[in-house]
Design an enzyme around this catalytic site. Structure first.
Site, short mmCIF file in Angstrom:
data_model
loop_
_atom_site.label_atom_id
_atom_site.label_comp_id
_atom_site.label_asym_id
_atom_site.label_seq_id
_atom_site.Cartn_x
_atom_site.Cartn_y
_atom_site.Cartn_z
N GLU A 301 33.99 51.73 37.65
CA GLU A 301 34.99 52.75 37.30
C GLU A 301 34.34 54.00 36.72
O GLU A 301 34.86 55.10 36.86
CB GLU A 301 35.97 52.18 36.26
CG GLU A 301 37.33 51.85 36.85
CD GLU A 301 38.35 51.33 35.84
OE1 GLU A 301 39.14 50.48 36.25
OE2 GLU A 301 38.36 51.76 34.66
N HIS A 330 22.51 29.08 45.88
CA HIS A 330 22.91 28.23 47.01
C HIS A 330 24.04 28.88 47.79
O HIS A 330 24.78 28.22 48.50
CB HIS A 330 23.31 26.85 46.49
CG HIS A 330 22.19 26.19 45.76
ND1 HIS A 330 21.29 25.35 46.37
CD2 HIS A 330 21.77 26.30 44.47
CE1 HIS A 330 20.39 24.95 45.50
NE2 HIS A 330 20.66 25.51 44.33
N LYS A 444 48.29 53.14 40.00
CA LYS A 444 49.34 52.85 39.00
C LYS A 444 50.59 53.66 39.35
O LYS A 444 51.71 53.14 39.31
CB LYS A 444 48.86 53.26 37.60
CG LYS A 444 47.92 52.30 36.93
CD LYS A 444 47.68 52.70 35.46
CE LYS A 444 46.74 51.76 34.76
NZ LYS A 444 46.53 52.05 33.34
O1 PA5 Z 1 39.24 51.25 31.86
C1 PA5 Z 1 40.39 51.60 31.91
O2 PA5 Z 1 40.78 52.65 31.37
C2 PA5 Z 1 41.43 50.76 32.63
O3 PA5 Z 1 40.90 49.62 33.19
C3 PA5 Z 1 42.52 50.35 31.64
O4 PA5 Z 1 41.95 49.63 30.58
C4 PA5 Z 1 43.59 49.51 32.31
O5 PA5 Z 1 44.10 50.17 33.41
C5 PA5 Z 1 44.71 49.18 31.32
O6 PA5 Z 1 45.28 50.34 30.79
P1 PA5 Z 1 46.14 50.30 29.47
O7 PA5 Z 1 45.26 49.93 28.34
O8 PA5 Z 1 46.71 51.68 29.31
O9 PA5 Z 1 47.23 49.28 29.69
#
Ligand code: PA5
Length: 474
Positions: A301, A330, A444
C-alpha cells in the site's frame, strides 16, 4: 522485561546481506553500485529525519515509541479490567486496523492460545475479525457468548463498510441479549471526527482510544490499535515500544552500511529498478508467519503508486509474497530457484527458539531416518533455513536474512520499526507519497455506491455505465 544496555545489544536484530552481493551472486549488487546510491539513500534518510512526527505528512508514527506514557498506563489499566470481566476479546477491524494485532498475537502468544485452558492463558480468548465473510461471522457467533465478550472496534474513519457492518451486527445482538452495548465495546478511532465518535456520544460515552491524526492504519501497530489488544493478551507493550525505540536509534545514522532499515530499503530499491518486482518474505518461524501479512500491506500500500510527488506518472512498487519456512520449501521454493528471476527473498531467521525439542534416537537400521536422532528441531529448522538460502544463492537468486536473536516483545518492536523505516526510506527514494492509499479508497467508494450510501449517486451511475453490454462469461 528489565532492559539493561547489555540486554538490548544482545537482542539486536541484524541484517546479513551477503547473498545480495556480486561476491556470491553473479548479477548481485557490487559495492560500487551500493556506493553509487549513497547520495540517494542519504537524501531519503534526511527526508524522513526532517519530517518525522509531522501529522500533515502522516509521519506521526515515528514518535509513537516516545510519546505515549499516559496512554500506555491507561491501556494497561483497561486491559486488566478486560481480563477480569470478559471471556473473549474480539477485534473488529480490517487492513491497518487488524493486521498488526494479528501479527503480535501470533508472534508472542502460544500458537494454540485459544485452545489453552483459562488457567494457562494470560487473557481472554482472542479473535480478529478482518473479513465480512458471512459464514465466518456466524461461526464466530456460534462459539462466543456476546454477553461475556468485549469488542474492540478499530476504525480511524468509522466509515469502513466491513467494520461498521460488524458493529451493527454485534450491537444488535448485545441489545437483544439485554446488555448494555456501551459496556461491551471499546472504540479505537479518530480523536474528533468519524462515525465512532458520533456513536460513542449517542451511547453516552464509550471507552475510546485515539488513533492519532498523523498515523495511518498500516503504521498504527504501536498506537492503541495494536497496544490495547496486545496488553489484553498480557504482552509486554512497554518492551515492544522500547524495541522500536532501539531500532530507531540504530537508524539515526545516514550511513547505509550501518543503518539496517536504510540498507534494506536501498537494496530493495536497486533490485526493484532491475526488475525484481516480487518481494518474498519468508520467516522461518510459525510465530512470525503473520509478520508477512502485516508487511505485505505496509510494503504494497505504501509503495504501489502511479504518481511521484512532483506529479509525474510512475508505476512503482513490489508485489509482496508471503511464504513460510520450512513449509513453503515444499511448495514455492522450486519457483524461486528456477522460475523467473524477478524476486528478492527476505528470510526472517531466529537464532534461538523458545523451544529446542530434541529429536530422539530411533530407527537405527534405517540410516536415512536415524541421522536425525540426537539433533533438535531447532537445529533442523535452522539447517533448512541455511540450506534454502544457499540453494537460492547457488541459483543466482538475490536473498538476504534478517536475524532475530529470539522472538519477544522487544525484538518484535525492533522488527516492525525496521520495516516501517525501510518503507518510509524506499518511498522517499521513489519520491512518492508513501502514506496515502487512493487505490484502496476507490474500492471503498464503489462499495458505498453499490450498497446505496447517500452521496454516491454519481459513483453508482459510473458503475452502471461500466456494466458490459454483452456477457463474456461462460
Ligand atoms: O492502511 C490503511 O489506511 C487501510 O488499510 C485502513 O487501515 C483500512 O482500510 C481500515 O480503515 P479504517 O481504520 O478507517 O476503518
Amino acid at each position: 522485561m528489565k532492559l539493561t544496555e547489555e540486554l538490548r545489544k544482545s537482542l539486536r536484530i541484524r541484517v546479513d546481506y551477503t547473498n545480495m552481493t556480486d561476491k556470491y551472486i553473479p548479477n548481485g549488487i557490487s559495492d560500487k553500485r551500493l556506493d553509487a546510491h549513497k547520495k540517494l539513500a542519504k537524501a531519503a534518510h534526511a527526508y524522513v529525519a526532517e519530517n518525522r512526527g509531522k501529522d500533515e505528512l502522516f509521519m506521526g508514527w515515528t514518535e509513537l515509541p516516545y510519546n505515549q506514557n499516559e496512554i500506555v498506563a491507561d491501556i494497561l489499566a483497561t486491559a486488566k479490567l478486560v481480563r477480569r470481566k470478559f471471556d473473549n476479546f474480539v477485534v473488529l477491524g480490517i487492513g491497518g486496523s487488524a493486521l498488526g494485532p494479528i501479527m503480535a498475537f501470533n508472534a508472542l502468544c502460544h500458537l494454540h492460545y485459544n485452545d489453552l485452558p483459562k488457567s494457562k492463558r494470560k487473557g481472554p480468548k482472542f479473535f480478529v475479525e478482518d473479513n465480512v465473510d458471512p459464514v465466518r461471522m456466524k461461526d464466530l457467533l456460534d462459539i462466543i457468548d456476546v454477553t461475556k465478550t468485549c469488542f474492540n472496534v478499530i476504525s480511524k474513519s468509522g466509515a469502513t463498510s466491513e467494520t461498521m457492518a460488524q458493529y451493527l451486527i454485534i450491537s444488535d445482538l448485545l441489545k437483544k441479549a439485554g446488555v448494555s452495548v456501551k459496556d461491551h465495546v471499546i472504540f479505537t478511532t479518530d480523536a474528533k471526527k468519524g462515525n465512532l465518535v458520533k456513536i460513542s456520544k449517542s451511547l453516552g460515552g464509550v471507552k475510546s482510544y485515539v488513533l492519532p491524526d498523523g498515523v495511518g492504519g498500516r503504521f498504527s501497530e504501536l498506537s492503541p490499535v495494536g497496544l490495547l489488544p496486545a496488553a489484553v493478551l498480557g504482552i509486554d507493550i512497554k518492551a515492544m515500544l522500547k524495541g522500536a525505540a532501539y531500532m530507531d536509534k540504530l537508524c539515526k545514522t545516514p550511513d547505509l552500511k550501518k543503518n539496517p532499515a536504510l540498507l534494506c530499503a536501498t537494496l530493495q530499491y536497486i533490485a526493484m529498478n532491475e526488475g525484481k518486482n516480487i518481494g518474498v518474505l519468508m520467516p522461518y518461524s510459525d510465530n512470525l508467519k503473520f509478520v508477512s501479512d502485516w508487511y505485505a500491506q505496509l510494503w504494497a500500500e505504501s509503495l504501489g503508486k502511479n504518481e511521484t510527488l512532483d506529479g509525474n506518472p510512475c508505476n512503482v512498487g513490489q508485489t509482496p509474497v508471503k511464504a513460510l519456512g520450512v513449509t513453503d520449501q515444499h511448495s514455492q521454493v522450486q519457483l524461486y530457484t528456477e522460475g523467473p528471476d524477478d524476486k528478492v527473498v527476505t528470510f526472517l531467521s531466529v537464532d534461538s527458539y523458545q523451544e529446542k525439542t530434541p529429536i530422539p534416537h530411533g530407527c537405527k537400521d534405517i540410516p536415512d531416518v536415524s541421522f536425525l536422532g540426537g539433533h533438535t528441531m531447532e537445529e533442523l529448522i535452522q539447517a533448512e533455513n541455511k540450506a534454502t538460502a544457499h540453494a537460492l544463492t547457488m541459483a543466482g537468486r538475490l536473498n538476504y536474512t534478517i536475524h532475530l536473536p529470539e522472538i519477544n516483545a522487544f525484538t518484535l518492536g525492533e522488527l516492525l520499526f525496521l520495516f516501517e523505516l525501510q518503507t518510509a526510506y524506499a518511498g522517499a527514494m521513489f519520491n512518492i507519497n508513501t502514506f496515502n492509499q487512493p487505490g484502496v479508497e476507490a474500492g471503498k467508494k464503489a462499495t458505498f455506491a453499490l450498497l446505496g450510501k447517500p452521496g454516491y449517486a454519481d459513483k453508482k451511475a459510473e458503475l452502471d455505465a461500466a456494466a458490459p453490454d454483452e456477457n463474456y462469461i461462460v
